[in-house]
Scaffold this motif. Structure first.
Motif, short mmCIF file in Angstrom:
data_model
loop_
_atom_site.label_atom_id
_atom_site.label_comp_id
_atom_site.label_asym_id
_atom_site.label_seq_id
_atom_site.Cartn_x
_atom_site.Cartn_y
_atom_site.Cartn_z
N THR A 100 6.95 6.78 23.48
CA THR A 100 8.21 6.61 22.74
C THR A 100 8.87 5.29 23.11
O THR A 100 9.77 4.83 22.41
N ALA A 147 4.54 6.03 19.52
CA ALA A 147 4.65 7.45 19.17
C ALA A 147 4.60 7.61 17.66
O ALA A 147 3.92 8.50 17.13
N GLN A 194 8.34 9.42 28.26
CA GLN A 194 7.83 8.68 27.11
C GLN A 194 6.46 9.16 26.62
O GLN A 194 6.17 9.08 25.43
N ASP A 225 6.80 13.06 25.26
CA ASP A 225 7.61 13.11 24.05
C ASP A 225 6.98 12.35 22.88
O ASP A 225 7.47 12.44 21.75
N ALA A 226 5.90 11.61 23.15
CA ALA A 226 5.24 10.87 22.07
C ALA A 226 4.43 11.79 21.16
O ALA A 226 4.06 11.40 20.04
#
Length: 374
Positions: free
Chosen positions: A177, A182, A216, A219-220
């Motif tokens: 992200t 992402a 990161q 959450d991608a």
């Protein structure tokens, strides 16, 4: 000459549109002579009064695989050193790897090994996926444009068809992200999934982070991929949770597996049928460097480790005695049950690290699940 050339070019265009040769010829003749109004041109007999309707392709998920036992097979292993029985234990063999380039091209590593592995897997009833990896910058550049993604999808489809594979496994470690990948990862997987799913023919999977740590990389993996239809299942890498400073830390214990499945299924909303729990066939130390100290499960047993334990004292060059942490048969049995009750199965990195006798981790998993491999 030009008229003949135009005629041939037009015929090619009609054929690309799916119009058969007889209809294409009739349309061309009609267009040439219609202006003269001297001859009534009749359509070809038996063809009806309108061109045939070409059905749109149907995009749908391929048939469910049931309980999954997936094994990765890397290009640097000798396939002849792995008995056929190990291939029978798996219903999916992921060949690792095909490597992506920035322009979308995919190069299969060790093509000869790939051919042997694919044939051996198929002859023993396993489906064969090509797992694709690559440098982070190459993934980023390729996926950042529609042109790059289209080139990648076309190349992946070509490799699947020409090698009679059953699917593609994407091992991008990792989209993020923090750099915008992402979003491009999501687009890439959606476009690839739609192509593989034409007429429900081929599968798409992806290797993803364990999910234990927020940030990161976790959450991608967007909600539309986790809950959508383009990706058939995710290989959850519930291992490598090591520390070079803290001692006595197992990199892939049962708690790690429970945490991973809990996040992806109960927090991220991943359907049970998509969650495949990863188990390691290797060990790591804790509190010391990982360089030169990681050992395969087979090697650990060869140095006195027990198949009934999750740790052993071993040696390596420069390290006369240290504790290594791994998954023994009892833990793998528990993970097999966990992976099948909470998810849709297990995967192993990687087949060549496992023992080939009664101490085998794959054997322990299959025996627990009642999966035949004789």
């Amino acid at each position: 000459m030009k008229q003949k050339l135009d005629f041939n070019q037009a015929m090619k265009q009609y054929r690309k549109m799916g119009i058969n040769k007889r209809w294409a010829q009739w349309i061309m003749i009609a267009s040439i002579f219609n202006a003269c109004k001297k001859t009534e041109i009749k359509p070809p007999q038996g063809g009806g009064t309108t061109p045939p309707v070409i059905p749109a392709p149907v995009i749908k998920a391929p048939p469910a695989l049931g309980s999954i036992v997936a094994g990765y097979f890397p290009s640097y292993r000798d396939p002849n050193a792995i008995p056929d029985q190990k291939f029978k234990m798996c219903n999916i063999v992921n060949y690792a790897f095909g490597t992506v380039a920035a322009n979308g091209n995919i190069v299969i590593q060790s093509p000869t090994v790939f051919g042997i592995v694919a044939n051996k897997a198929k002859s023993n009833g396993a489906k064969v996926f090509l797992s694709i990896n690559g440098a982070t910058t190459d993934w980023q550049l390729m996926a950042s444009t529609a042109v790059g993604r289209n080139a990648f999808v076309k190349q992946a489809m070509l490799l699947v068809r020409t090698n009679a594979l059953h699917g593609i496994d994407v091992d991008w470690e990792y989209p993020s992200t923090a750099d915008g990948t992402a979003a491009t990862f999501t687009k890439l997987m959606q476009e690839l999934g739609d192509s593989l799913h034409v007429d429900g023919k081929y599968y798409l999977s992806a290797a993803i982070t364990s999910g234990k740590y927020a940030g990161q990389y976790r959450d991608a993996i967007a909600k539309e991929l986790v809950q959508g239809e383009q990706v058939d299942f995710f290989n959850i890498m519930a291992y490598d949770d090591f520390s070079t400073t803290a001692p006595y830390r197992h990199h892939s214990d049962l708690k790690m597996a429970e945490t991973s499945l809990n996040y992806w299924i109960n927090t991220a909303g991943m359907p049970k049928r998509k969650a495949v729990l990863g188990v390691p066939a290797y060990g790591r130390p804790s509190g010391i460097t990982q360089t030169g100290t990681i050992q395969t499960y087979a090697a650990i047993l060869g140095k006195g480790g027990s198949a009934n334990s999750d740790s052993a004292t071993v040696s390596a060059t420069g390290f006369p005695a240290y504790t290594i942490y791994y998954n023994g048969q009892l833990t793998v049995k528990r993970k097999a049950i966990l992976g099948n009750t909470q998810g849709s199965g297990i995967m192993m990195w990687e087949m060549g690290q496992d023992a080939n006798d009664n101490s085998s981790l794959l054997k322990a998993a299959c025996d627990t699940l009642g999966r035949s491999y004789q």
